[in-house]
Design an enzyme around this catalytic site. Structure first.
Site, short mmCIF file in Angstrom:
data_model
loop_
_atom_site.label_atom_id
_atom_site.label_comp_id
_atom_site.label_asym_id
_atom_site.label_seq_id
_atom_site.Cartn_x
_atom_site.Cartn_y
_atom_site.Cartn_z
N PRO A 128 0.81 -1.22 0.00
CA PRO A 128 0.00 0.00 0.00
C PRO A 128 0.85 1.28 0.00
CG PRO A 128 -0.93 -1.61 1.51
CD PRO A 128 0.35 -2.20 1.01
N ARG A 242 9.07 -6.90 -19.01
CA ARG A 242 8.45 -5.73 -19.65
C ARG A 242 8.24 -5.91 -21.15
NH1 ARG A 242 11.55 -1.44 -15.70
NH2 ARG A 242 9.93 -1.46 -14.09
N GLN A 335 -13.16 7.08 -30.51
CA GLN A 335 -13.49 8.28 -31.28
C GLN A 335 -14.03 7.92 -32.67
OE1 GLN A 335 -13.23 11.00 -29.61
NE2 GLN A 335 -13.94 12.41 -31.20
N GLY A 338 -17.49 7.06 -32.52
CA GLY A 338 -18.38 8.13 -32.07
C GLY A 338 -19.08 7.75 -30.78
N GLU A 362 3.90 -3.10 -13.64
CA GLU A 362 5.32 -3.35 -13.98
C GLU A 362 6.07 -2.04 -14.27
OE1 GLU A 362 6.57 -6.74 -16.03
OE2 GLU A 362 4.74 -7.85 -15.59
N THR A 364 5.13 2.32 -13.93
CA THR A 364 4.26 3.25 -14.68
C THR A 364 5.05 3.84 -15.86
OG1 THR A 364 4.97 5.15 -13.39
CG2 THR A 364 3.08 3.88 -12.52
N SER A 365 4.33 4.54 -16.73
CA SER A 365 5.01 5.18 -17.87
C SER A 365 5.99 6.25 -17.38
CB SER A 365 3.98 5.79 -18.82
OG SER A 365 3.31 4.75 -19.50
C1 LIG Z 1 -4.29 -4.61 -12.04
C2 LIG Z 1 -2.96 -4.49 -11.37
C3 LIG Z 1 -2.11 -5.59 -11.31
C4 LIG Z 1 -0.89 -5.50 -10.64
N1 LIG Z 1 -0.12 -6.63 -10.49
C5 LIG Z 1 0.96 -6.58 -9.66
C6 LIG Z 1 1.66 -7.79 -9.29
O1 LIG Z 1 1.34 -8.89 -9.75
N2 LIG Z 1 2.68 -7.70 -8.39
C7 LIG Z 1 3.07 -6.51 -7.85
O2 LIG Z 1 4.00 -6.51 -7.05
N3 LIG Z 1 2.43 -5.35 -8.18
C8 LIG Z 1 1.38 -5.36 -9.05
N4 LIG Z 1 0.71 -4.20 -9.37
C9 LIG Z 1 1.15 -2.95 -8.79
C10 LIG Z 1 1.73 -1.97 -9.80
O3 LIG Z 1 2.97 -2.42 -10.27
C11 LIG Z 1 1.77 -0.60 -9.12
O4 LIG Z 1 0.44 -0.14 -9.02
C12 LIG Z 1 2.65 0.40 -9.85
O5 LIG Z 1 4.01 0.03 -9.76
C13 LIG Z 1 2.50 1.82 -9.34
O6 LIG Z 1 2.55 1.89 -7.95
P1 LIG Z 1 1.40 2.69 -7.15
O7 LIG Z 1 0.10 2.17 -7.65
O8 LIG Z 1 1.67 2.63 -5.72
O9 LIG Z 1 1.51 4.18 -7.67
P2 LIG Z 1 2.53 5.33 -7.09
O10 LIG Z 1 3.92 4.79 -7.02
O11 LIG Z 1 1.90 5.87 -5.85
O12 LIG Z 1 2.44 6.39 -8.24
C14 LIG Z 1 1.38 7.34 -8.34
C15 LIG Z 1 1.73 8.27 -9.51
O13 LIG Z 1 2.96 8.96 -9.22
C16 LIG Z 1 3.89 8.73 -10.26
N5 LIG Z 1 5.24 8.68 -9.68
C17 LIG Z 1 5.66 7.97 -8.58
N6 LIG Z 1 6.95 8.17 -8.36
C18 LIG Z 1 7.39 9.00 -9.34
C19 LIG Z 1 8.65 9.58 -9.68
N7 LIG Z 1 9.76 9.32 -8.95
N8 LIG Z 1 8.73 10.40 -10.75
C20 LIG Z 1 7.62 10.65 -11.51
N9 LIG Z 1 6.40 10.14 -11.25
C21 LIG Z 1 6.29 9.33 -10.19
C22 LIG Z 1 3.47 7.41 -10.90
O14 LIG Z 1 3.95 7.29 -12.22
C23 LIG Z 1 1.95 7.53 -10.82
O15 LIG Z 1 1.49 8.30 -11.89
C24 LIG Z 1 -0.49 -4.26 -10.08
C25 LIG Z 1 -1.34 -3.16 -10.17
C26 LIG Z 1 -2.55 -3.24 -10.79
C27 LIG Z 1 -3.45 -2.04 -10.81
#
Ligand SMILES: Cc1cc2nc3c(=O)[nH]c(=O)nc-3n(C[C@H](O)[C@H](O)[C@H](O)COP(=O)(O)OP(=O)(O)OC[C@H]3O[C@@H](n4cnc5c(N)ncnc54)[C@H](O)[C@@H]3O)c2cc1C
Length: 395
Positions: A128, A242, A335, A338, A362, A364-365
């Site tokens: 979390p 990835r 889009q 429509g 895996e 984020t972008s």
């Molecule tokens: C459907 C689903 C399946 C998943 N499966 C797995 C799994 O099997 N095992 C596992 O371990 N995890 C899993 N995940 C977790 C997933 O890898 C994380 O949700 C992800 O890495 C982002 O972490 P967070 O959600 O805590 O977002 P945060 O880290 O809180 O990020 C929130 C926002 O802040 C941005 N951010 C954070 N730090 C920075 C930075 N330094 N610079 C710029 N931007 C930043 C992020 O890009 C994002 O936009 C899963 C998630 C989902 C939703």
């Protein structure tokens, strides 16, 4: 010489995966999405055909497939449904740290389990309060003689509610940041609880669960690699997985592109098919280019792995570009449709919802861009061999 032509064997693999997606996945994908239905029957059929665990070496009962082949399969399965493709593919994420850092005995026990039966394993990194910032994880592993005692909760774990074992990352040195993390194989027992199944925007037929470890004991032999080297193992794993995620993104985008192209030829407005309007043609053209470029990056990142080279940069290029492109392509597909694109009776809104996860899991972008910036500003040689490292397991 660079040659992008698939061999007959690769064509066969792709065709088999496509047939499977067309016959077994597509017909139920939208129904399973609505119900958030667990695709047990499809998992079993995919396992029988060798579409699951294709990366497992033959010595552990696997088919010893290449990363490239796995990406061919990934695109086709996600063309059918990204949720089901994620479910089928997630064993690779859990098994890779075992392949990289497990002892022969651990590999024999846990990898063979996946090869011999349609079982599932999950990769437990996220918590979390520790998503992108893995180093802030709170789960701990404390050594007691010949065992480790694991305590903590992991969230968003793919297949977590159905897994027989987990690759778990935990702090073995609370004060050492990412240098205090270790990785373990943890079998499911009564101390491992599934606390929550997530109700998601997309990828609805996949299982995403919160898993807690409550005084869970594992033998020291279940440590993967060396103590406090788990972060490196996680990063090496993500380099390898990835390209697969990017192949799923390409598959979703291709599905959206096909639906949008067909629709644009059928839908008449102002007396002509909307495909005759230049604005629609340009959207279709941009979709096609993004898909072609995504696929090339997937192939490039997978081939580097198959050649035993470090692929960190290209892997992040593929994941970032593929995921963002899938989001753009599916949004444009809505889009092209429509107002109908916004309606659940039509196929493309599901694809737009599914595409979103590609930009999140895996890494984020934004995190991919951080990796790309680091690798670009401080380049490291691609040639560094990335064969499974001989990380000694502590006695
Ligand atoms: C459907 C689903 C399946 C998943 N499966 C797995 C799994 O099997 N095992 C596992 O371990 N995890 C899993 N995940 C977790 C997933 O890898 C994380 O949700 C992800 O890495 C982002 O972490 P967070 O959600 O805590 O977002 P945060 O880290 O809180 O990020 C929130 C926002 O802040 C941005 N951010 C954070 N730090 C920075 C930075 N330094 N610079 C710029 N931007 C930043 C992020 O890009 C994002 O936009 C899963 C998630 C989902 C939703």
């Amino acid at each position: 010489m660079v040659d992008f032509t698939l061999t007959d064997e690769q064509e066969d693999i792709r065709e088999m995966a496509h047939d499977f997606a067309a016959k077994e996945i597509r017909p139920v994908a939208w129904t399973y999405d609505r119900g958030g239905t667990w695709p047990q029957g499809i998992i079993e059929k995919a396992w029988e055909l060798g579409l699951m665990n294709s990366h497992l070496p033959e010595q552990y009962g696997g088919v010893g497939g290449s990363y490239f082949d796995a990406c061919l399969v990934g695109e086709e399965l996600a063309w059918g449904c990204a949720a089901i493709a994620t479910t089928i593919g997630a064993n690779e994420l859990a098994a890779t740290p075992v392949l990289l850092g497990g002892s022969d005995q651990v590999k024999e026990q846990y990898l063979r389990m996946l090869a011999e039966e349609p079982r599932l394993a999950s990769f437990c990194l996220t918590e979390p309060d520790a998503g992108s910032d893995v180093s802030s994880m709170r789960t701990t592993a404390v050594r007691r003689g010949g065992r480790y005692l694991i305590n903590g909760s992991k969230c968003f774990i793919t297949n977590g509610g159905y897994a027989d074992w987990y690759t778990v990352y935990a702090k073995t040195d609370k004060d050492a940041g990412h240098r205090g993390i270790s990785a373990f194989v943890v079998p499911k027992d009564e101390t491992v609880t599934v606390d929550k199944h997530e109700d998601k925007m997309g990828l609805r037929a996949s299982n995403t669960a919160t898993i807690s470890f409550n005084d869970t004991e594992v033998p020291v032999a279940n440590l993967l690699g060396q103590e406090n080297h788990g972060f490196k193992l996680a990063m090496m794993t993500l380099d390898r997985t990835r390209p697969g995620v990017a192949s799923l993104a390409t598959g979703i985008a291709r599905a959206a592109f096909e639906f949008a192209s067909d629709y644009s030829k059928e839908r008449i407005q102002f007396g002509v098919p909307i495909a005759m309007h230049e604005a629609i043609q340009f959207m279709i053209a941009d979709m096609a280019t993004k898909i072609a470029a995504s696929r090339l990056l997937v192939w490039n990142s997978a081939v580097l792995l198959d050649q035993g080279k470090r692929n960190t940069l290209v892997s992040s290029h593929a994941k970032r570009f593929g995921a963002d492109s899938a989001m753009e392509v599916t949004t444009d597909a809505v889009q092209v449709y429509g107002g109908y694109g916004f309606i659940k009776e039509y196929p493309v809104e599901k694809l737009m919802r599914d595409a979103k996860i590609m930009q999140l899991y895996e890494g984020t972008s934004q995190i991919q861009r951080l990796v790309i910036a680091r690798e670009t500003l401080l380049p490291r040689p691609v040639e560094v061999p990335q064969k499974p490292q001989p990380l000694a397991v502590a006695a």
